[in-house]
Design a protein around this motif. Sequence first.
Motif, short mmCIF file in Angstrom:
data_model
loop_
_atom_site.label_atom_id
_atom_site.label_comp_id
_atom_site.label_asym_id
_atom_site.label_seq_id
_atom_site.Cartn_x
_atom_site.Cartn_y
_atom_site.Cartn_z
N LEU A 1 0.81 -1.22 0.00
CA LEU A 1 0.00 0.00 0.00
C LEU A 1 0.85 1.27 0.00
CD1 LEU A 1 -2.80 -1.01 2.55
CD2 LEU A 1 -2.75 -1.33 0.06
N TYR A 2 2.09 1.16 0.51
CA TYR A 2 2.93 2.35 0.54
C TYR A 2 3.20 2.88 -0.87
CZ TYR A 2 6.88 -0.50 -1.03
OH TYR A 2 7.72 -1.30 -1.77
N ARG A 3 3.17 1.98 -1.85
CA ARG A 3 3.36 2.44 -3.23
C ARG A 3 2.18 3.29 -3.69
NH1 ARG A 3 5.49 -3.02 -6.33
NH2 ARG A 3 7.39 -3.32 -5.07
N LEU A 4 0.97 2.84 -3.35
CA LEU A 4 -0.21 3.63 -3.72
C LEU A 4 -0.18 4.99 -3.04
CD1 LEU A 4 -3.04 0.96 -3.49
CD2 LEU A 4 -1.70 1.62 -5.49
N ASP A 5 0.19 4.99 -1.76
CA ASP A 5 0.27 6.24 -1.02
C ASP A 5 1.28 7.19 -1.66
OD1 ASP A 5 -0.17 7.76 1.74
OD2 ASP A 5 1.99 7.65 1.39
N GLY A 6 2.46 6.66 -1.99
CA GLY A 6 3.50 7.49 -2.59
C GLY A 6 3.08 8.03 -3.94
N ASN A 7 2.49 7.16 -4.77
CA ASN A 7 2.06 7.60 -6.09
C ASN A 7 0.91 8.60 -6.03
OD1 ASN A 7 3.97 5.94 -7.22
ND2 ASN A 7 2.55 4.29 -7.72
N LEU A 8 0.00 8.36 -5.10
CA LEU A 8 -1.13 9.28 -4.95
C LEU A 8 -0.65 10.67 -4.55
CD1 LEU A 8 -4.16 9.90 -4.74
CD2 LEU A 8 -4.11 8.95 -2.42
N ARG A 9 0.30 10.72 -3.64
CA ARG A 9 0.81 12.01 -3.18
C ARG A 9 1.64 12.73 -4.25
NH1 ARG A 9 0.72 12.46 2.55
NH2 ARG A 9 -0.02 10.54 3.57
N SER A 10 2.43 11.94 -5.02
CA SER A 10 3.35 12.56 -5.96
C SER A 10 2.80 12.72 -7.36
CB SER A 10 4.65 11.76 -6.03
OG SER A 10 4.40 10.45 -6.54
#
Length: 320
Positions: free
Chosen positions: A116-125
Motif C-alpha cells: 500500500l505504501y506504493r499507492l500512497d506514494g504515487n497518490l501524493r506525488s
Amino acid sequence: MPEKPIVLLTNAMHPDGEAILAPHVKMLVPPDARPETLRQWAKDADGIIVRAKLPDDIVDHAPRLKGMVRHGVGLDFIPVAAATAHGIAVANLPGSNTNAVAEYVMSALMHLRRPLYRLDGNLRSEGWNAARPAADSFIELSTTTLGILGVGTIGRHLAGIARDGFGMKVLGTSRRKGALPDGIEEASLHDLFARSDAIAVCCALTDETRGMVSRGLIARMRPHAVLVNVSRGAVIETPALVEALKAQKIGGAALDVFDVQPLPSNDALFDCPNLLLTPHTAGITATSGRAMAVGSAEEMLRILRGEQPLNLVNPAYKAA
C-alpha cells in the motif's frame, strides 16, 4: 546488610522488568554488547539477562555466575553446554514473542503482496489516476499456499492466522513425521518449496538446519513465490537468495535475521530488488517487550534464590 547480587543486562529492557529486579539486585547495563565488553562486565555478575549474543567463553570470565536467562526464546545467544558444565542454570521464555513473530510474518506478506505504501506514494506525488493502476498487480493472500519450515510454537500460531484469518492453504515440515496438527498438510522440503506461494522460515538454528534453505531449494520456488525468514540468517544460503532476487527468479523476500548482525552497510542484500529488510525485530513490540522483561526478571530472581526456574533448558543443572 548483605550485598545485593549483581545482574548484567546485555541491553536495557522494559521498565516493568527492571522494576521487578531493582529491590533485589544491582543491575548493570554495559555501553555496548561487543564480546570484549561483555566479558569485562560479567566478571562480578551473579546473573545475566541475555538480549545479545554472549561470547562462547563468557562463563570463563564470570566466576560468580549462577544463571543466564534469555530475554526471549532462541538459545543460540547462550553457550548452554558450557553453562551446564559449570553448574549454571539457563532459562528462556517460550511463547513470550510467538504472536509478535507470527504477526510480523503476515505483515511482511502483506507488504510483499499488497504494498500500500506504493499507492500512497504515487497518490501524493502523481495523483489519483496515476496511482490506481499499480493495484492491478497486487495479489490477495486468500486461496494462496503458505509453506512453514519448522512448525513449532510460532509455526502453529502462524498457521492458524494464515488459514483461519486469511483463507490460505498451509503446508508444513516437522522433525517428527505425522506430528503436525489438523489443518496443516505435511510436505517434504522439496514439495514445500515447489508448491508454496509464500514460505515462512520459522525453525531453530541447529547443525541440522544450518544452510537448510539451499541453492537447490530456492531454485524450486515458483517465479512469483516469496520467502520470509524469522529464524536465523544461517538457515538460508544467502548468496543463493541474493542471486535469485537479482535475477528475479522469485517474487521477493523479507529478512529479519542475517549471517552477520548488525547487517554491514555494504552487504549485497541492500542491492536486491523486492526485498524487505528489518533489524531482527520480528519478536519485538511494546507488548512482547514487556512480557519478556517481566518473565526474564522473575526467572532470574528464582535462580538467585536457589529455586529452579520455570523454563529450565539445561536439565543437567540442578538448583541448590
